[in-house]
Scaffold this motif. Structure first.
Motif, PDB file in Angstrom:
ATOM      1  N   ALA A 351       0.938  -1.204   0.033  1.00 49.64           N
ATOM      2  CA  ALA A 351       0.061  -0.033  -0.192  1.00 49.64           C
ATOM      3  C   ALA A 351       0.792   1.377   0.037  1.00 49.64           C
ATOM      4  CB  ALA A 351      -1.031   0.185   1.201  1.00 49.64           C
ATOM      5  N   TRP A 352       0.292   2.536   0.192  1.00 52.06           N
ATOM      6  CA  TRP A 352       1.176   3.599  -0.108  1.00 52.06           C
ATOM      7  C   TRP A 352       0.848   4.418   0.932  1.00 52.06           C
ATOM      8  CZ3 TRP A 352       4.928   3.782  -3.516  1.00 52.06           C
ATOM      9  CH2 TRP A 352       5.017   2.723  -4.221  1.00 52.06           C
ATOM     10  N   GLN A 353       1.953   5.054   1.513  1.00 55.32           N
ATOM     11  CA  GLN A 353       1.975   6.147   2.793  1.00 55.32           C
ATOM     12  C   GLN A 353       2.341   7.355   2.179  1.00 55.32           C
ATOM     13  OE1 GLN A 353       4.891   6.231   6.148  1.00 55.32           O
ATOM     14  NE2 GLN A 353       3.214   5.050   7.266  1.00 55.32           N
ATOM     15  N   HIS A 354       1.530   8.480   2.219  1.00 53.76           N
ATOM     16  CA  HIS A 354       1.898   9.720   2.051  1.00 53.76           C
ATOM     17  C   HIS A 354       2.098  10.786   3.296  1.00 53.76           C
ATOM     18  CE1 HIS A 354       0.865  13.935   0.290  1.00 53.76           C
ATOM     19  NE2 HIS A 354       1.675  13.411  -0.649  1.00 53.76           N
ATOM     20  N   ASN A 355       3.464  11.408   3.221  1.00 61.24           N
ATOM     21  CA  ASN A 355       3.647  11.948   4.417  1.00 61.24           C
ATOM     22  C   ASN A 355       3.100  11.606   5.650  1.00 61.24           C
ATOM     23  OD1 ASN A 355       4.823  14.116   2.941  1.00 61.24           O
ATOM     24  ND2 ASN A 355       2.993  15.256   2.494  1.00 61.24           N
ATOM     25  N   GLY A 356       3.469  10.256   6.102  1.00 61.38           N
ATOM     26  CA  GLY A 356       3.211   9.619   7.097  1.00 61.38           C
ATOM     27  C   GLY A 356       1.911   8.985   7.223  1.00 61.38           C
ATOM     28  N   GLN A 357       0.823   9.409   6.500  1.00 66.79           N
ATOM     29  CA  GLN A 357      -0.147   8.927   6.557  1.00 66.79           C
ATOM     30  C   GLN A 357      -0.696   7.763   5.528  1.00 66.79           C
ATOM     31  OE1 GLN A 357      -2.419  12.756   6.504  1.00 66.79           O
ATOM     32  NE2 GLN A 357      -3.742  11.725   8.035  1.00 66.79           N
ATOM     33  N   LEU A 358      -1.166   6.677   5.872  1.00 68.27           N
ATOM     34  CA  LEU A 358      -1.700   5.688   5.134  1.00 68.27           C
ATOM     35  C   LEU A 358      -2.723   6.090   4.089  1.00 68.27           C
ATOM     36  CD1 LEU A 358      -1.219   2.565   4.039  1.00 68.27           C
ATOM     37  CD2 LEU A 358      -3.303   2.093   5.841  1.00 68.27           C
ATOM     38  N   ALA A 359      -2.525   6.221   2.779  1.00 70.50           N
ATOM     39  CA  ALA A 359      -3.296   6.720   1.936  1.00 70.50           C
ATOM     40  C   ALA A 359      -4.162   5.928   1.095  1.00 70.50           C
ATOM     41  CB  ALA A 359      -2.693   7.570   0.749  1.00 70.50           C
ATOM     42  N   THR A 360      -3.662   4.706   1.178  1.00 73.10           N
ATOM     43  CA  THR A 360      -4.424   3.485   0.331  1.00 73.10           C
ATOM     44  C   THR A 360      -4.801   2.280   1.266  1.00 73.10           C
ATOM     45  OG1 THR A 360      -2.602   2.653  -0.381  1.00 73.10           O
ATOM     46  CG2 THR A 360      -3.535   4.128  -1.709  1.00 73.10           C
ATOM     47  N   PRO A 361      -5.520   2.338   2.219  1.00 74.53           N
ATOM     48  CA  PRO A 361      -5.937   1.538   3.261  1.00 74.53           C
ATOM     49  C   PRO A 361      -6.957   0.300   2.476  1.00 74.53           C
ATOM     50  CG  PRO A 361      -7.406   3.284   3.729  1.00 74.53           C
ATOM     51  CD  PRO A 361      -6.312   3.777   2.674  1.00 74.53           C
ATOM     52  N   VAL A 362      -6.852  -0.660   3.039  1.00 75.51           N
ATOM     53  CA  VAL A 362      -7.776  -1.779   2.479  1.00 75.51           C
ATOM     54  C   VAL A 362      -8.998  -1.510   2.575  1.00 75.51           C
ATOM     55  CG1 VAL A 362      -8.258  -4.414   2.819  1.00 75.51           C
ATOM     56  CG2 VAL A 362      -6.240  -3.658   3.215  1.00 75.51           C
ATOM     57  N   LEU A 363      -9.796  -1.556   1.697  1.00 78.08           N
ATOM     58  CA  LEU A 363     -11.320  -1.088   1.659  1.00 78.08           C
ATOM     59  C   LEU A 363     -12.035  -2.171   2.603  1.00 78.08           C
ATOM     60  CD1 LEU A 363     -12.126  -0.244  -2.080  1.00 78.08           C
ATOM     61  CD2 LEU A 363     -12.266   1.372   0.012  1.00 78.08           C
ATOM     62  N   ALA A 364     -13.146  -1.327   3.226  1.00 80.84           N
ATOM     63  CA  ALA A 364     -14.073  -2.508   3.957  1.00 80.84           C
ATOM     64  C   ALA A 364     -14.584  -3.449   3.086  1.00 80.84           C
ATOM     65  CB  ALA A 364     -15.062  -1.553   4.797  1.00 80.84           C
ATOM     66  N   MET A 365     -15.239  -4.749   3.470  1.00 78.33           N
ATOM     67  CA  MET A 365     -15.942  -5.444   2.755  1.00 78.33           C
ATOM     68  C   MET A 365     -17.369  -4.729   2.745  1.00 78.33           C
ATOM     69  SD  MET A 365     -15.066  -9.143   4.557  1.00 78.33           S
ATOM     70  CE  MET A 365     -15.054  -8.443   6.269  1.00 78.33           C
ATOM     71  N   GLY A 366     -18.111  -5.520   1.671  1.00 76.51           N
ATOM     72  CA  GLY A 366     -19.273  -4.923   1.075  1.00 76.51           C
ATOM     73  C   GLY A 366     -20.103  -5.301   2.609  1.00 76.51           C
ATOM     74  N   ARG A 367     -21.261  -4.584   2.716  1.00 78.00           N
ATOM     75  CA  ARG A 367     -22.204  -4.818   3.827  1.00 78.00           C
ATOM     76  C   ARG A 367     -22.916  -6.080   3.607  1.00 78.00           C
ATOM     77  NH1 ARG A 367     -23.698  -0.785   7.185  1.00 78.00           N
ATOM     78  NH2 ARG A 367     -25.479  -1.943   7.792  1.00 78.00           N
ATOM     79  N   LYS A 368     -22.934  -6.651   2.444  1.00 81.18           N
ATOM     80  CA  LYS A 368     -23.518  -7.951   2.205  1.00 81.18           C
ATOM     81  C   LYS A 368     -22.759  -8.983   2.245  1.00 81.18           C
ATOM     82  CE  LYS A 368     -27.490  -6.035  -0.574  1.00 81.18           C
ATOM     83  NZ  LYS A 368     -28.392  -6.143  -1.640  1.00 81.18           N
ATOM     84  N   ALA A 369     -21.280  -8.790   2.714  1.00 80.65           N
ATOM     85  CA  ALA A 369     -20.284 -10.074   2.235  1.00 80.65           C
ATOM     86  C   ALA A 369     -20.669 -10.948   3.533  1.00 80.65           C
ATOM     87  CB  ALA A 369     -19.130  -9.340   2.736  1.00 80.65           C
ATOM     88  N   ALA A 370     -20.853 -12.337   3.166  1.00 78.46           N
ATOM     89  CA  ALA A 370     -21.115 -13.165   4.213  1.00 78.46           C
ATOM     90  C   ALA A 370     -20.384 -14.492   3.468  1.00 78.46           C
ATOM     91  CB  ALA A 370     -22.436 -13.550   4.430  1.00 78.46           C
ATOM     92  N   THR A 371     -20.347 -15.586   4.466  1.00 76.57           N
ATOM     93  CA  THR A 371     -19.745 -16.797   3.923  1.00 76.57           C
ATOM     94  C   THR A 371     -20.829 -17.674   4.734  1.00 76.57           C
ATOM     95  OG1 THR A 371     -18.046 -18.202   3.475  1.00 76.57           O
ATOM     96  CG2 THR A 371     -18.123 -17.244   5.557  1.00 76.57           C
ATOM     97  N   SER A 372     -20.751 -19.263   4.273  1.00 75.87           N
ATOM     98  CA  SER A 372     -21.689 -20.206   4.878  1.00 75.87           C
ATOM     99  C   SER A 372     -20.698 -21.269   5.651  1.00 75.87           C
ATOM    100  CB  SER A 372     -22.375 -20.911   3.930  1.00 75.87           C
ATOM    101  OG  SER A 372     -23.336 -19.916   3.239  1.00 75.87           O
ATOM    102  N   ALA A 373     -21.298 -21.701   6.574  1.00 75.94           N
ATOM    103  CA  ALA A 373     -20.698 -22.903   7.546  1.00 75.94           C
ATOM    104  C   ALA A 373     -20.489 -24.252   6.560  1.00 75.94           C
ATOM    105  CB  ALA A 373     -21.186 -22.913   8.835  1.00 75.94           C
TER     106      ALA A 373
END
Length: 427
Positions: A351-373
């Motif tokens: 990822a990329w840090q700009h002037n000490g701040q993380l500029a490209t964090p991992v995006l949150a998963m979608g609200r509907k993201a789920a898996t099955s047991a």
């Protein structure tokens, strides 16, 4: 006794309701606040700087507008030639003998050329002259050798650009010369008498990225500072690379180990330069079109490029996001003995840090993201990407995909447990 039964029924309903609410509760990852990354000034009409491996843009100015590019055209021309060598359509030892008009044009001292004679030149000699000395007629000869004519070679150049998704380039000449400087006999029929090639800084960067990733040996070719060109068996012409920032050349700078790539100059294009250097264990590329103030200072493209490379080096850092240092929100599990499963990165991600701040964090998963047991530890359960900052990536280069895996086992509810959960959901 009747009261006790009602109390037990109420408790069961309450328990099932709480079970249902716990299973349905959404789990989300908060998005990081955007970081302003457009802070680097480029001393030119247009330009871009980017990380070669990922295509991540680190600085930009009007980089999507097509401008005259002069001899930066040769990056495309010589890419086509190098590709033809790789596919056996040309051999380094193949020879070309110029005609009288080509010899005359090559001896015009107002243009960038190696002087040619009625002599057979190898593809290798002409190719080197194109990279090192930006020799216009040498590149024209290569185009004729490969494709049979300037028109046919330009078609091949355009086909290469089309394959990269570049649609707004204008190519009239194989060398980047303005048509007004080329005799009618050597000009592509039907093209404007003052036609000049145009391309955007971002698209030039895209061509460079594909060229260096496909043929990394081009770096060695474009890094040569001095070499003699054999005009005849008894006469040589000394070539000094026009890229003055190259290590070992006149304007080389100790903190900027530039090892390529190409200059370009014309009345319309002004002073242009594509430069590249190893950086942070990766490779940095810059494109400068029409450097500011070049009308009174022939070194302006080098000054602007050095300032751009130095600013990127000061403000940007590639950082490794790892399973240990990156927390990802849990993912809901359908029919699981646990309501959610802990997930993490499948492997480290740059990822990329700009002037000490993380500029490209991992995006949150979608609200509907789920898996099955059932879920096994190490199973890939989702994918996301790095967040885009204000600069993004080169055109048609996708944001880096990030795969997420389960970091624990989650068993599946049996039929009775699923029934009680269904009953709870019913309430």
């Amino acid at each position: 006794m009747q009261l006790r039964k009602k109390n037990w029924a109420s408790l069961i309903v309450l328990w099932l309701t709480l079970l249902c609410l716990g299973a349905a509760a959404p789990i989300a990852q908060a998005a990081a606040a955007p970081v302003n990354t457009s802070t680097i000034t480029i001393g030119a009409k247009a330009g871009v700087a980017f990380d070669l491996q990922s295509g991540k843009v680190l600085a930009a100015k009007d980089d999507l507008t097509a401008y005259p590019l002069a001899s930066l055209t040769k990056i495309v021309s010589l890419y086509v030639i190098r590709d033809a060598i790789s596919h056996g359509r040309l051999q380094w030892t193949d020879t070309v003998t110029p005609n009288a008009a080509e010899i005359k044009l090559s001896q015009d001292t107002n243009l960038s050329n190696v002087p040619l004679a009625n002599h057979a030149y190898t593809v290798r000699e002409l190719y080197d002259a194109g990279w090192i000395y930006s020799a216009n007629v040498a590149v024209m000869l290569l185009g004729n050798k490969l494709s049979g004519s300037q028109k046919a070679f330009i078609k091949e150049m355009q086909d290469h650009l089309d394959a990269l998704g570049i649609q707004d380039a204008t190519i009239y000449t194989t060398s980047g010369l303005n048509n007004s400087l080329i005799p009618d006999s050597l000009r592509v029929p039907g093209t404007p008498s003052d036609g000049e090639n145009k391309m955007s800084a971002a698209d030039i960067g895209l061509v460079v990225r594909h060229l260096l990733q496909t043929y990394p040996d081009v770096l060695k070719d474009s890094a040569v500072v001095h070499k003699n060109f054999a005009v005849t068996d008894t006469q040589t012409y000394a070539m000094t690379n026009w890229n003055a920032l190259l290590t070992g050349n006149s304007l080389a700078q100790s903190d900027l180990p530039v090892d390529g790539l190409k200059t370009g100059t014309s009345d319309l294009a002004g002073q242009c330069l594509v430069a590249t250097m190893p950086w942070q264990g990766r490779r940095l590329v810059s494109v400068v079109l029409h450097a500011d103030g070049a009308e009174t200072d022939n070194a302006k493209r080098f000054t602007a490029t050095a300032a751009l490379l130095r600013a990127v080096n000061q403000q940007w850092r590639p950082v490794a996001l790892t399973p240990k240092n990156t927390k990802i929100a849990k993912m809901p599990v359908t029919d699981g003995k646990q309501d959610a499963v802990a997930v993490g990165l499948a492997k480290p991600v740059v990822a990329w840090q700009h002037n000490g701040q993380l500029a490209t964090p991992v995006l949150a998963m979608g609200r509907k993201a789920a898996t099955s047991a059932p879920v096994q530890k190490g199973d890939q359960v989702a994918s996301t990407s790095l967040a885009d900052d204000s600069l993004g990536y080169l055109p048609r280069v996708n944001t880096q995909q990030v795969n997420l895996i389960a970091t624990q086992n989650v068993g599946k509810l049996n039929i009775f447990e699923r029934f009680f959960r269904w009953l709870g959901n019913l309430f």
